[in-house]
Design an enzyme around this catalytic site. Structure first.
Site, PDB file in Angstrom:
ATOM      1  N   GLN A 136     -20.539  39.089  25.790  1.00  0.00           N
ATOM      2  CA  GLN A 136     -20.263  39.886  24.592  1.00  0.00           C
ATOM      3  C   GLN A 136     -21.090  39.378  23.424  1.00  0.00           C
ATOM      4  OE1 GLN A 136     -18.282  38.365  21.892  1.00  0.00           O
ATOM      5  NE2 GLN A 136     -18.339  40.155  20.544  1.00  0.00           N
ATOM      6  N   TYR A 138     -22.067  40.147  19.044  1.00  0.00           N
ATOM      7  CA  TYR A 138     -22.018  40.858  17.773  1.00  0.00           C
ATOM      8  C   TYR A 138     -23.450  41.079  17.295  1.00  0.00           C
ATOM      9  CZ  TYR A 138     -17.084  39.462  17.538  1.00  0.00           C
ATOM     10  OH  TYR A 138     -15.753  39.278  17.800  1.00  0.00           O
ATOM     11  N   ARG A 173      -7.545  39.659   7.575  1.00  0.00           N
ATOM     12  CA  ARG A 173      -6.391  39.236   8.360  1.00  0.00           C
ATOM     13  C   ARG A 173      -5.552  38.309   7.499  1.00  0.00           C
ATOM     14  NH1 ARG A 173     -10.344  38.534  13.667  1.00  0.00           N
ATOM     15  NH2 ARG A 173     -11.121  40.694  13.512  1.00  0.00           N
ATOM     16  N   HIS A 265      -9.939  47.241  18.300  1.00  0.00           N
ATOM     17  CA  HIS A 265     -10.037  45.794  18.163  1.00  0.00           C
ATOM     18  C   HIS A 265      -8.648  45.142  18.135  1.00  0.00           C
ATOM     19  CE1 HIS A 265     -13.498  43.001  17.411  1.00  0.00           C
ATOM     20  NE2 HIS A 265     -12.499  42.147  17.227  1.00  0.00           N
ATOM     21  N   ARG A 320      -5.018  39.608  24.615  1.00  0.00           N
ATOM     22  CA  ARG A 320      -4.118  38.558  24.155  1.00  0.00           C
ATOM     23  C   ARG A 320      -3.246  37.933  25.245  1.00  0.00           C
ATOM     24  NH1 ARG A 320      -3.794  42.094  19.461  1.00  0.00           N
ATOM     25  NH2 ARG A 320      -4.284  41.002  17.509  1.00  0.00           N
TER      26      ARG A 320
END
Length: 368
Positions: A136, A138, A173, A265, A320
């Protein structure tokens, strides 16, 4: 697989909610907040679950199907079930073996594991674990570094690139801001340089060191020309993660992406986003089979996987709960979570009269 630790502080772990509760008890509060938290008021996380729970399937009777088989293919990889372990940063926060143990659990479970760019072990060490691994990434401002990571992933044997498309900047967050969250000295962005290490370890009241680092490292101006650029620099399959609008899914397919992941997300980016399961059918209708479509965000059970399949998804990304398993007992804990998911999916398919994943895609979906 070894049984996870069964100390006196808990009974048998028979569903993923049991693992979640135990992980919450064992992790430091600010680490739990980093894993569990979402952006803004965290309502998108609740909306993901509410929308999934509203999806009801119509079982078939007397099909003679027997016990269902869950195996199949994801992209070009054989998989024991249509599940990919999602990319999640800094897994050494959960267990000293971090990504290594998560990848080992995925290998044992027979499902692909996505190595996160922000892994706390070098991608080469994680790939050496074996099994099917994807990488993965970004959109970094430093395209030279980005291309170097692509080459490293190719050389390490990664079988696909998962490009996160929904983080021009990191969502606010609030739990991390309140905690002034920073990584401990033992956890680093192992694939990046010393600058990232310094940034993610610098604690300031009212800020998140992880968000501060992302603001300097990630490119908020990335666009479809960058996808075209990447397609021209690698032969690996490209999976675009973080797609919600059907128009974006169509554009991804036009530029040669082999798959898109319908994802908000996990509720960690835009605080007003549509639930992923709600966005899934329009995306599937738009791409018309021109690329594979996976679902991410809020998936917790085998029934959730079947809900995605019945809508027409190729599979799901599972996030998660794997971290909760790591926190409880490393590889054994993550493996238990994946075993539970496999058991639940097999049972869900069987109870719906399906002999296979393909048959699950033929089930009728109705609102609650």
């Amino acid at each position: 697989m070894n049984e996870p630790d069964r100390g006196r502080d808990h009974g048998p772990l028979i569903c993923v909610a049991d693992v979640e509760r135990l992980a919450a008890q064992r992790l430091p509060a600010e680490v739990w907040d980093f894993v569990a938290g979402g952006s803004g008021d965290e309502s998108v996380q609740a909306a993901n679950r509410a929308a999934l729970d509203l999806v009801r399937l119509v079982p078939r009777a007397l099909t003679g199907a027997g016990i269902a088989k869950t195996c199949g293919q994801l992209l070009l990889a054989d998989a024991a079930m249509p599940v990919v372990v999602a990319p999640m940063a800094y897994q050494r926060l959960l267990h000293p073996n971090g990504e290594l143990d998560a990848a080992r659990a995925a290998r044992t479970a027979g499902v692909p594991y996505v190595i996160p760019m922000l892994s706390s072990y070098p991608l080469e060490e994680i790939a050496e674990v074996g099994g099917t691994v994807w990488f993965q990434m970004y959109w970094l401002r430093d395209r030279g570094l980005l291309l170097d990571l692509v080459r490293r992933a190719e050389h390490a044997g990664c079988e696909a690139l998962v490009v996160t498309a929904d983080v021009p900047v990191m969502g606010r967050r609030l739990r991390d801001l309140r905690n002034g969250f920073a990584l401990p000295a033992s956890v680093t962005a192992a694939n990046l340089g010393a600058e990232a290490v310094t940034a993610t370890h610098t604690r300031r009241s009212g800020t998140s060191a992880v968000a501060t680092h992302s603001a300097t490292a990630f490119d908020p101006t990335a666009d479809w020309a960058d996808v075209e650029w990447l397609r021209g620099h690698t032969d690996l399959p490209i999976v675009l993660k973080g797609i919600l609008d059907p128009r974006d899914a169509v554009r991804a397919a036009e530029l040669g992406a082999e798959a898109v992941v319908v994802s908000n997300h996990g509720g960690r980016q835009f605080a007003g986003a549509v639930p992923s399961i709600t966005a899934l059918p329009p995306v599937l209708d738009a791409v018309q089979g021109r690329c594979a479509v996976l679902l991410d965000s809020g998936v917790r059970s085998g029934t959730d996987v079947l809900r995605a399949l019945a809508h027409g998804a190729a599979g799901v990304m599972y996030g998660r709960p794997v971290l909760w398993g790591l926190a409880v007992d490393g590889k054994a804990g993550a493996g238990l979570v994946l075993d539970l998911l496999h058991t639940e999916l097999r049972e869900a398919l069987t109870l719906c009269g399906c002999d296979s994943v393909a048959a699950g895609r033929d089930l009728t979906v109705m609102p609650a």
